[in-house]
Design an enzyme around this catalytic site. Structure first.
Site, PDB file in Angstrom:
ATOM      1  N   HIS A  19       0.829  -1.197   0.000  1.00  0.00           N
ATOM      2  CA  HIS A  19       0.000   0.000   0.000  1.00  0.00           C
ATOM      3  C   HIS A  19       0.871   1.258   0.000  1.00  0.00           C
ATOM      4  CE1 HIS A  19       0.988  -0.563   4.243  1.00  0.00           C
ATOM      5  NE2 HIS A  19       0.671   0.699   4.464  1.00  0.00           N
ATOM      6  N   ASP A  65       0.546   5.192   1.770  1.00  0.00           N
ATOM      7  CA  ASP A  65      -0.172   5.777   2.900  1.00  0.00           C
ATOM      8  C   ASP A  65      -1.194   6.817   2.456  1.00  0.00           C
ATOM      9  OD1 ASP A  65       1.221   4.285   4.817  1.00  0.00           O
ATOM     10  OD2 ASP A  65       2.872   5.736   4.859  1.00  0.00           O
ATOM     11  N   HIS A 114       4.746   0.026   0.157  1.00  0.00           N
ATOM     12  CA  HIS A 114       5.485  -0.709   1.179  1.00  0.00           C
ATOM     13  C   HIS A 114       4.593  -1.770   1.829  1.00  0.00           C
ATOM     14  CE1 HIS A 114       3.541   2.614   3.314  1.00  0.00           C
ATOM     15  NE2 HIS A 114       3.596   1.887   4.421  1.00  0.00           N
ATOM     16  N   ARG A 116       5.234   7.162  13.345  1.00  0.00           N
ATOM     17  CA  ARG A 116       5.253   7.669  11.971  1.00  0.00           C
ATOM     18  C   ARG A 116       4.766   9.108  11.916  1.00  0.00           C
ATOM     19  NH1 ARG A 116       1.088   5.136   7.936  1.00  0.00           N
ATOM     20  NH2 ARG A 116      -0.031   7.090   8.286  1.00  0.00           N
TER      21      ARG A 116
END
Length: 285
Positions: A109, A111, A258, A273
């Protein structure tokens, strides 16, 4: 992004860079991201991000405030709806798994593609990692596009896909899809986007957030999406990063996807994150 990298360490004058694979990824060596003069290195770090798609750093013992300060060098920061409202630093999204929580990010995917203006990039800092396992894989979706036939490239370049936050976060946040859609309605993005800085064409659909392709039947949309999703699985366009506590991965969401390998259960893996705001995807004919 260049398609072939020399694996020798490159000395740019300020940065020492070691490419990870011929297709994607590089580690920047011997750097302190909290150094007083880090601003001087930001243009070269940004250039490395554009060239390699994802860049890595080890030994970065940053506080949340220092993590945020480094990320702000690259743009405005986002606040994710999964961040607790009473959290002191809302820009930091904690991703924590252990004996009571198996990792859920083990699919390819990009983000926040459910945003009208998806992120430029993400900066992920490892706080605690398992003794082994828990690697993150990255795929160069420009090279994935390049490996499509010319006919398939032309066909996909005229298509638009719908991205929907509720596909993942309705269950995780315990909300009905329509409740999430009040603030984050489904959005339309080109199936093939043009990278706004490099001009490269990139496959921009993912199994996490893409619901369907407009103008195709359900069967046609499902078939084509499955075909495009599978392109990320090509090991020749990937790199794999092994984490240590204090490691950072900084990836360009506009060109790479990723996958976090959830092979470490029931060990603990705690990450933080920060996501840098981006612009609306577009396709330039």
């Amino acid at each position: 992004m260049a398609t072939i990298f020399d694996r020798t360490v490159l000395d740019t004058g300020t940065l020492r860079i070691e490419p990870m694979t011929p297709a994607i990824g590089a580690e920047i060596l011997d750097i302190d991201l909290n150094a007083a003069d880090i601003a001087d290195s930001i243009p070269q770090i940004r250039s490395a991000l554009l060239k390699y798609g994802v860049i890595f750093f080890h030994g970065q013992e940053l506080t949340q405030e220092q993590h945020i300060a480094f990320a702000r060098h690259f743009g405005e920061l986002e606040v994710h709806p999964a961040t607790p409202k009473d959290q002191p630093n809302p820009e930091v999204l904690r991703i924590s798994h252990g004996p009571k929580s198996r990792g859920q990010e083990n699919y390819w995917h990009s983000d926040v593609t459910w945003r009208e203006e998806p992120s430029l990039g993400s900066i992920l800092l490892a706080r605690e990692v398992p003794d082994c396992g828990g690697d993150t894989l990255f795929a160069n979706m420009h090279l994935a596009y390049e490996r499509l036939s010319e006919q398939m490239q032309r066909f996909c370049e005229g298509l638009t896909a719908v991205h929907d936050i509720s596909r993942v976060f309705a269950k995780r946040l315990g909300k009905a899809p329509e409740d999430l859609h009040e603030k984050y309605p489904p959005v339309r993005h080109p199936v093939i986007r043009t990278h706004p800085e490099t001009g490269e064409r990139v496959i921009y659909v993912n199994p996490a957030f893409t619901s369907h392709i407009e103008g195709l039947s359900a069967e046609e949309s499902c078939w084509l999406l499955d075909h495009l999703y599978a392109t990320a699985k090509d090991v020749e366009i990937q790199c794999r990063f092994r984490w240590r506590a204090g490691s950072i991965a900084f990836w360009d969401n506009r060109i790479c996807q990723h996958l976090a390998a959830s092979d470490y259960f029931p060990a603990r893996r705690q990450m933080e994150r920060i996501t840098i705001a981006g612009n609306a995807p577009f396709f330039r004919p």
